[in-house]
Design an enzyme around this catalytic site. Structure first.
Site, PDB file in Angstrom:
ATOM      1  N   GLN A 236       0.865  -1.079   0.119  1.00  0.00           N
ATOM      2  CA  GLN A 236       0.003  -0.038   0.172  1.00  0.00           C
ATOM      3  C   GLN A 236       0.880   1.119   0.061  1.00  0.00           C
ATOM      4  OE1 GLN A 236      -2.877  -2.134   3.268  1.00  0.00           O
ATOM      5  NE2 GLN A 236      -3.519  -0.065   2.768  1.00  0.00           N
ATOM      6  N   ARG A 383      -9.079  -1.211   7.707  1.00  0.00           N
ATOM      7  CA  ARG A 383      -9.950  -0.109   7.155  1.00  0.00           C
ATOM      8  C   ARG A 383     -10.387   1.058   8.072  1.00  0.00           C
ATOM      9  NH1 ARG A 383     -13.950  -1.861   2.517  1.00  0.00           N
ATOM     10  NH2 ARG A 383     -14.374  -0.105   1.899  1.00  0.00           N
ATOM     11  N   CYS A 384      -9.479   1.657   8.481  1.00  0.00           N
ATOM     12  CA  CYS A 384      -9.609   2.910   9.274  1.00  0.00           C
ATOM     13  C   CYS A 384      -8.400   3.663   9.323  1.00  0.00           C
ATOM     14  CB  CYS A 384     -10.132   2.594  10.577  1.00  0.00           C
ATOM     15  SG  CYS A 384      -8.884   1.718  11.712  1.00  0.00           S
ATOM     16  N   GLU A 756     -13.487   4.391   4.789  1.00  0.00           N
ATOM     17  CA  GLU A 756     -13.155   3.945   5.794  1.00  0.00           C
ATOM     18  C   GLU A 756     -14.395   4.231   7.224  1.00  0.00           C
ATOM     19  OE1 GLU A 756      -8.433   3.263   5.578  1.00  0.00           O
ATOM     20  OE2 GLU A 756      -8.898   5.149   6.419  1.00  0.00           O
TER      21      GLU A 756
END
Lengths: 802, 197
Positions: A236, A383-384, A756
């Site tokens: 990422q 996912r945050c 998110e």
């Protein structure tokens, strides 16, 4: 002529911001033409497989690799001893700790990397891995972070013995990593001492794993003649990987090329640098051949980057009307055997200090202690944004608890405490400045859409009926997220400021190529970045090619995680576009023989103010940029922008969930879930919708089933998809979505980031609903996951199941 | 992953005969389905292997067995075993206390209490089945042990001779019969009125 129809047609052709442009990525994905790391095949490529420890804590007495080396087709078997001369048996983590690449004398978590077998194909490598004989002497295992802090607890990190300072300050104990405090402790204490009402709640945010569809892996290829290294990798943050590899290998970054091709989901799992990557790179350097390493599902679930594992205690002080006066939080953060979080350097608990939520809480104090245990490392943001899910869960649970104690409706108590619209920009007691928000109308919209009063009446009726086979729960969550890390004055990773970048080149024919420092993993960057450029420059989105993930071509950026692509790189995209537009204005003025100020930008052209028909299109300007520029101007039409955000952005939302629990089986059916998100300016409503569905589904997964439990011997008990819950369309509820728009005042296009928020907001909403189903029976909190079995246990404990 | 088991089994022989058989580690091991003693290091230390097959997976453990204590008065024996599977992916250890309880002149009771700890793949994949699998293994063990003790009593010719007359147990746990035994057990528990276990 400039008719409305003409305008509409040009707008349609542009496909700029605000339209639901179809995803450019999808044709290749739905036809199976994606290009993932495991699709990379190189001539002479070898395969590596890890030998891993069955023990969670053990001393390595002996490693015998002779049988494995003698196995036909095996090229190398690497152990820590082989990496020692290169000083590569340990590597730095993004959190300022070190992690063993291959176990050095001891293992500290189950499935830790012990040896790396390289062979002609994956099957041979796997067979040979079984021939590596490792003699272990098991040591006492510690799984519970509270027990890890006992005076006589086993020492997990022998390498740190005697070091009473870590990279985040003093260590209080041999298994202690850091203590991080924020807020005014004394003032908070005083407010609590004088408070009319206080509530306190312990809660565990269990250890979970992001579990992307594609596991982690890489193909490392070192060219011995040219001395350069190419690595295809599931990352990422490819540029950060290049810097880390450069630091580790001493190869100059100019000779390292990191390529993140298509990525099958990241969710934080693909931010870090893992031992498998390093081992494959070393093997390629040693053997002079490409080496591929791809994780199995079990390896992915048990070794690379867990999330959460926060043991939290929250306390609120309030008056009798439910107005909150202070928040106090204590966290024991279980980081596993190595501190491998990927937080900005200054924030060892990430952005957990957003835990005052959407509420005007005047005083707060937070203390977080990081602890080593015999579990696998990680602590990533699943996912945050960094530790924001934990923070939002805490404050949402606490406000529910307070409402219950005071007998105030949960929607009402939120409204009494909301930060008002006129208070923005709002400084929190924990040092953040919220950019914009308008919370009460968002909640009102949801209450009306769901007929909240009707639901309460129905619930009251059910509660009054002793024969009702189901319990009805209503969940509410009004969250504020913090994304877009971040301002370089506060945020860096390995000393590199968390800016991001964009480079755009417009070609003579008016088409363009744009490259960013981020990398899409499902977010649809190729689609949405082009829409920003289209609106800002007037070049139709279909004429713009966007490219990310190749460090040889893309400008340096910190990558995609923590919803930072739109807030940070998206701003760079807008700014670079505006630089192009300004140059285009100069060229257009030159072509039209007017002053630049006499021109106005109109969708895809510059036209002379007040003179209809006198205009130059972007296509014409692009051509002129290569043959007819104003005197003294350089040819070409391109721009680069490195954007250092002045602040974070703060998306928010109001969610409501209604569910029915079978009190005899614990089975929970989500009846309705209504999600209203405000992510500021909306770039592509269809992609936003998709991202929200994804975030809600992963939120559902975490709340209702996911956890990575350990037994006392340190065995991971959630290591396969038989044990670890990944919802399919069968289990997933139907989502209803809605929105309001409150742009960010400091972002060039007012966008805040969205993918998110639904994960962050939905999880406490589910817990709120499940607890609400039992709250009339005296239940104030239930830890996740709310699986049928665990809910049934609650029914049993209350004696309402038979 | 830790499983604690306590089982007892009635034997139709006097306690002394059962105790005699119990002290012969090699014979006792041979009653364990899938187990073999490969080397006798000395009176108290042995090396051995255990192969367990569940479905398509075969796990072969190699390890050391140590006789910690033999108490003739109490007719009690304590064994500690430790090993890892040959592919290095699992580890196991066992602490077993076994004793013979006197009954009447012709009967006695063999009691075993053990704590089995497994780590690695076996625990990750098979954790849920550990209790049931151990149950089945012990059932077969007791059957084999009963046969051995009975033969020993009948022959009066010592354990070695008795061993030859009983059918040697297979060196791998029969996967199919194990599977059926587990399934049967599952349904029996499911429909038993007190829902115990």
């Amino acid at each position: 002529m400039d008719t409305v129809a003409d305008q509409t047609e040009r707008l349609g052709k542009l496909e700029g911001m605000g339209c639901s442009r179809k995803r450019r990525e999808d044709p290749r994905f739905i036809q199976g033409k994606g290009n993932y790391v495991d699709d990379i095949k190189m001539p002479g490529m070898l395969f590596g497989v890890m030998v891993r420890s069955p023990y969670a804590h053990a001393r390595i007495k002996k490693i015998d690799t002779s049988k494995a080396k003698a196995h036909p087709g095996v090229y190398a078997v690497l152990t820590a001893e082989d990496l020692k001369p290169l000083k590569l048996h340990w590597m730095p983590t993004l959190a300022g700790d070190v992690q063993a690449v291959l176990a050095d004398e001891k293992v500290s978590f189950q499935n830790q990397e012990v040896a790396f077998v390289v062979a002609e194909d994956r099957y041979v490598a796997a067979d040979a891995a079984e021939l590596v004989e490792v003699e272990y002497e098991p040591l006492p295992v510690v799984i519970d972070p509270f027990k890890a802090l006992a005076p006589d607890a086993p020492v997990i990190r022998d390498d740190l013995q005697g070091k009473d300072t870590g990279s985040h300050g003093a260590r209080k104990h041999h298994n202690h990593i850091f203590n991080w405090e924020v807020g005014d402790r004394d003032k908070t204490e005083r407010v609590f001492a004088d408070a009319e009402v206080t509530v306190k709640q312990d809660m565990l945010y269990p250890r979970v794993h992001p579990c992307p569809l594609e596991t982690c892996g890489c193909v490392a290829s070192f060219d011995k003649i040219r001395g350069d290294l190419t690595v295809y990798i599931t990352s990422q943050a490819p540029h950060v990987v290049r810097t880390v590899v450069g630091l580790l290998s001493t190869i100059p970054e100019s000779k390292i090329r990191i390529i993140s091709p298509d990525i099958g989901g990241g969710f934080g799992n693909k931010v870090g640098v893992y031992p498998g990557y390093v081992a494959a790179i070393v093997a390629s350097i040693v053997l002079g051949r490409p080496v591929k390493w791809i994780e199995s599902r079990q390896e992915n679930l048990t070794t690379t980057a867990f999330a959460r594992d926060y043991h939290m205690t929250g306390e609120l002080a309030a008056d009798k009307d439910g107005r909150i006066k202070a928040l106090r939080v204590k966290v024991i953060a279980d980081h596993g055997a190595f501190d491998a979080c990927a937080d900005p350097t200054k924030y060892p608990a990430g952005l957990f200090h957003v835990c005052t939520g959407s509420y005007d809480i005047p005083n707060a104090f937070v203390s977080v202690d990081g602890v080593y245990t015999n579990k696998f490392p990680g602590g990533v943001a699943y996912r945050c944004s960094f530790r924001v899910t934990e923070a939002v869960y805490l404050v949402e649970r606490m406000i529910d608890t307070l409402a219950l104690k005071l007998g105030i409706d949960r929607a009402e108590i939120r409204k009494r405490n909301f930060i008002r619209k006129d208070q923005f920009p709002y400084a929190t007691p924990l040092g953040l400045e919220y950019d914009s928000g308008d919370y009460a109308p968002a909640l009102d919209k949801v209450l009306a859409a769901m007929d909240y009063q009707g639901l309460l009446a129905e619930q009251a009726k059910k509660r009054a009926d002793p024969d009702s086979p189901t319990l009805m729960g209503i969940g509410i969550c009004t969250f504020t997220e913090i994304v877009g890390a971040g301002p370089s004055k506060n945020c860096d990773i390995l000393g590199i400021g968390m800016f991001d970048s964009c480079e755009i080149r417009v070609h003579p024919d008016g088409s363009a190529i744009a490259r960013m420092g981020t990398i899409t993993q499902g977010q649809g960057h190729q689609t949405t970045y082009a829409q920003i450029i289209a609106t800002e420059t007037g070049i139709p989105a279909s004429m713009i090619h966007t490219e990310e993930g190749d460090t040889a071509t893309a400008p340096y950026g910190l990558g995609t995680y923590g919803s930072r692509s739109t807030p940070v790189a998206g701003a760079a995209v807008a700014n670079a576009s505006r630089k192009i537009r300004e140059k285009a204005r100069q060229i257009a003025a030159h072509l039209l023989e007017v002053a630049p100020d006499d021109l106005e930008f109109d969708l895809d052209q510059f036209r002379v103010k007040g003179v209809p028909g006198k205009a130059k299109s972007m296509k014409e300007i692009a051509w002129a940029a290569y043959n007819n520029v104003p005197p003294g101007m350089e040819h070409g039409l391109e721009a680069v922008d490195y954007y250092d955000p002045p602040n974070f952005t703060f998306p928010f939302g109001a969610y409501m969930c209604v569910l029915d629990i079978d009190r005899h089986t614990g089975e929970t059916q989500v009846r309705r879930f209504y999600a209203l998100d405000d992510c500021g300016t909306r770039i592509n409503p269809m992609i936003i919708e998709g991202q929200i569905h994804g975030g809600l589904t992963e939120g559902f997964a975490v709340a209702m089933g996911q956890q990575m439990p350990y037994d006392d011997e340190g065995n991971v008990m959630g290591s396969t998809l038989m044990d670890y819950f990944v919802p399919t369309s069968m289990e997933t509820p139907k989502w209803e979505t809605d929105f309001t728009v409150t742009p960010s005042p400091h972002h060039p296009i007012g966008a805040k980031g969205v993918a998110e928020s639904p994960h962050v907001g939905s999880i406490p909403c589910f817990t709120s609903a499940v607890v609400d189903a039992f709250s009339h029976l005296g239940v104030t909190h239930m830890n996740m996951p709310h699986s049928s079995y665990r809910v049934w246990q609650q029914c049993q404990a209350l004696g309402i199941a038979n | 992953m830790k499983v604690e088991l306590e089982k007892s089994h009635a034997l139709a022989v006097p306690a002394d005969i059962a105790w005699r058989v119990l002290q012969n580690i090699e014979s006792v091991a041979s009653c364990m389905p899938g187990a073999t003693i490969t080397e006798r290091v000395d009176d108290a230390n042995y090396k051995g292997t255990v192969t367990v097959r569940v479905g398509p997976a075969t796990v072969s453990f190699k390890g050391d067995i140590e006789v910690k204590d033999i108490d003739a008065n109490k007719r009690e024996l304590r064994l500690v075993g430790k090993g890892s599977d040959t592919s290095g992916q699992s580890g196991a250890s066992m602490d077993l206390l076994a004793w013979v309880q006197e009954g009447d002149a012709a009967h006695c009771q063999l009691v075993g209490r053990s704590e089995v700890t497994v780590t690695g793949k076996v625990a990750n994949f098979g954790g849920r089945m550990m209790g049931t699998v151990s149950d089945q293994i012990l059932k077969q063990f007791f059957d084999n042990f009963s046969a051995l003790v009975a033969a020993s009593a009948a022959q009066q010719g010592g354990v070695a001779a008795a061993e030859e007359t009983v059918v040697r147990p297979a060196h791998e746990l029969n996967a199919l019969s194990l599977f059926w035994a587990i399934v049967k057990d599952f349904f029996r528990k499911l429909f038993s009125p007190n829902k115990a276990g």
